[in-house]
Design a protein around this motif. Structure first.
Motif, short mmCIF file in Angstrom:
data_model
loop_
_atom_site.label_atom_id
_atom_site.label_comp_id
_atom_site.label_asym_id
_atom_site.label_seq_id
_atom_site.Cartn_x
_atom_site.Cartn_y
_atom_site.Cartn_z
N ASP A 99 0.85 -1.26 -0.07
CA ASP A 99 0.03 0.00 -0.05
C ASP A 99 0.77 1.25 0.07
O ASP A 99 0.50 2.23 -0.32
CB ASP A 99 -0.82 0.00 1.27
N ASP A 108 -4.46 -3.84 2.86
CA ASP A 108 -5.62 -3.00 3.43
C ASP A 108 -5.02 -2.30 4.92
O ASP A 108 -5.35 -2.40 5.93
CB ASP A 108 -6.53 -3.81 3.78
N ALA A 154 -5.46 3.22 4.30
CA ALA A 154 -6.06 3.35 2.81
C ALA A 154 -7.28 3.97 2.60
O ALA A 154 -7.64 4.42 1.44
CB ALA A 154 -5.84 1.62 2.58
N CYS A 210 -8.02 -2.46 -2.33
CA CYS A 210 -7.19 -3.36 -2.01
C CYS A 210 -7.66 -4.84 -2.36
O CYS A 210 -8.60 -5.08 -2.28
CB CYS A 210 -6.81 -3.33 -0.37
N GLY A 268 -7.06 -7.59 -0.14
CA GLY A 268 -6.77 -7.79 1.47
C GLY A 268 -7.31 -9.19 2.05
O GLY A 268 -7.88 -9.89 1.35
#
Length: 286
Positions: free
Chosen positions: A203, A231, A235, A244, A246
Motif C-alpha cells: 500500500d 488493507d 488506505a 485493496c 486484502g
C-alpha cells in the motif's frame, strides 16, 4: 541497568513471568503486518485473560537476520513470529533449527510452522483491474522481492499475459517507501509510458504512485485504476480511497496466534501450514 529477566526469575510471583514473544521483522518493510499481529494478540488475550505476553519487536536489516541478537540461542524471547524476510534470510532459516517455537508469516520454509495470509492476492488484483476494463497493466514493486511479493508479482503478470495477451510494465523502486515509489513512477511517466491499471505490491507504493500521477494531471480511477494490497489502516483515507486485495478479515491473523499458542503448549510441536485467501475491497480507486 538492572536485568529485568533476572528480577523476574528471582520473584516468587508467577505473574511476573510472562511469555516473552517477539515479532521479528525487516527494518525496511512497512509495519502494517506488525500491526495486524499486535491486533490479533490483543484479541486473543481479550478472549483468554489468563494469557500473559510480553511483546518484543525486533528489527534486522534485510539479509542480516542471522546477526539478530538472541535469535540462535533463545536468550531474549521464548517464541517468535518472523516476517518480511529477504531471500537471503529465508536461505539462512532453511539451514538452521531455532530452539523455540516459531511461526513464519507470509513465507513457506520447510521445517517451520507457516502462516500465509492473502495467498491469492495477485489473482484478486488482476481480476479487479480486468473487470474494471483496464487492459494495459503495470505493477510497482521494490527491487528486492521477498518470497511473498515475488509470488504476487508472478501471479499477476502470468494472468495478464495469458488472458489479455499483454506483458505487464514493471515499475521498480529502490525500496518500499512512498518517496521511492513517487520517484520510480514519475520516471516511468517521463518516458512516455502509459498504463490503465496499476497493482502495487505494498500500500505504501500505491500512495507514492498517487502523488506521481497527480503531478502530471492523471486522475484516479478515470485515467489509471489502482489496486493496493494489505488493507493498511490509512488506505480508506487516501483520495480516492485505495481499493485493496486484502485479507478477508483482519481476524485471520488470530490463526497465526493460535498456531503459536499450540506450539507453546506442545512438548513436540510439529510444523504445519495455513493460508487464507484475499478478497477485493472496493473503495473507489478501481
Amino acid at each position: 541497568m538492572p536485568n529485568i529477566a533476572a528480577r523476574n526469575l528471582r520473584s516468587k510471583d508467577p505473574s511476573n513471568r510472562p511469555i516473552v514473544l517477539a515479532i521479528v521483522t525487516s527494518a525496511d518493510s512497512p509495519l502494517a503486518l506488525v500491526g495486524h499481529l499486535l491486533d490479533a494478540l490483543k484479541l486473543e488475550t481479550n478472549e483468554n485473560p489468563a494469557l500473559d505476553f510480553q511483546i518484543n519487536i525486533a528489527m534486522f536489516s534485510p539479509g542480516q537476520l542471522s546477526e539478530l541478537p538472541g535469535l540462535l540461542d533463545g536468550s531474549r524471547f521464548n517464541a517468535a513470529f518472523i516476517a518480511n524476510t529477504s531471500r537471503e534470510d529465508d536461505a539462512f532459516l532453511s539451514k538452521i533449527k531455532l530452539p523455540y517455537p516459531v511461526v513464519l508469516v507470509g513465507r513457506e520454509i520447510e521445517g517451520y510452522s507457516c502462516f500465509m495470509p492473502s495467498k491469492n492476492a495477485g489473482r484478486v488484483a488482476f481480476r479487479a483491474l480486468k473487470n474494471a476494463g483496464a487492459k494495459k497493466l503495470g505493477v510497482i514493486h521494490p527491487s528486492e522481492l521477498t518470497q511473498a511479493t515475488a509470488k504476487r508479482v508472478e501471479m499477476f503478470c502470468s494472468l495478464a499475459e495469458k488472458e489479455l495477451g499483454e506483458s505487464v510494465a514493471r515499475i521498480v523502486c529502490s525500496d518500499q517507501s512512498e518517496s521511492a515509489a513517487t520517484r520510480a513512477f514519475a520516471t516511468f511517466l517521463k518516458k512516455g509510458q502509459l498504463i490503465e491499471g496499476l497493482f502495487a505490491v505494498h500500500d505504501t507504493l500505491a500512495a507514492g504512485a498517487y502523488l506521481a500521477m497527480r503531478g502530471v494531471g492523471l486522475r484516479i480511477p478515470t485515467d489509471v485504476r489502482v489496486m493496493g494490497i494489505g488493507d493498511g489502516e490509512w488506505a480508506p483515507y487516501l483520495e480516492p480511497p485505495l481499493s485493496c486485495s486484502g485479507a478477508e478479515d483482519r481476524r485471520v491473523y488470530q490463526r497465526a496466534v493460535k498456531m503459536m499458542l499450540e506450539d507453546l503448549r506442545s512438548e513436540e510441536p510439529k510444523p504445519r501450514f495455513e493460508s487464507t485467501n484475499a478478497k477485493f475491497i472496493d473503495r473507489g480507486s478501481v
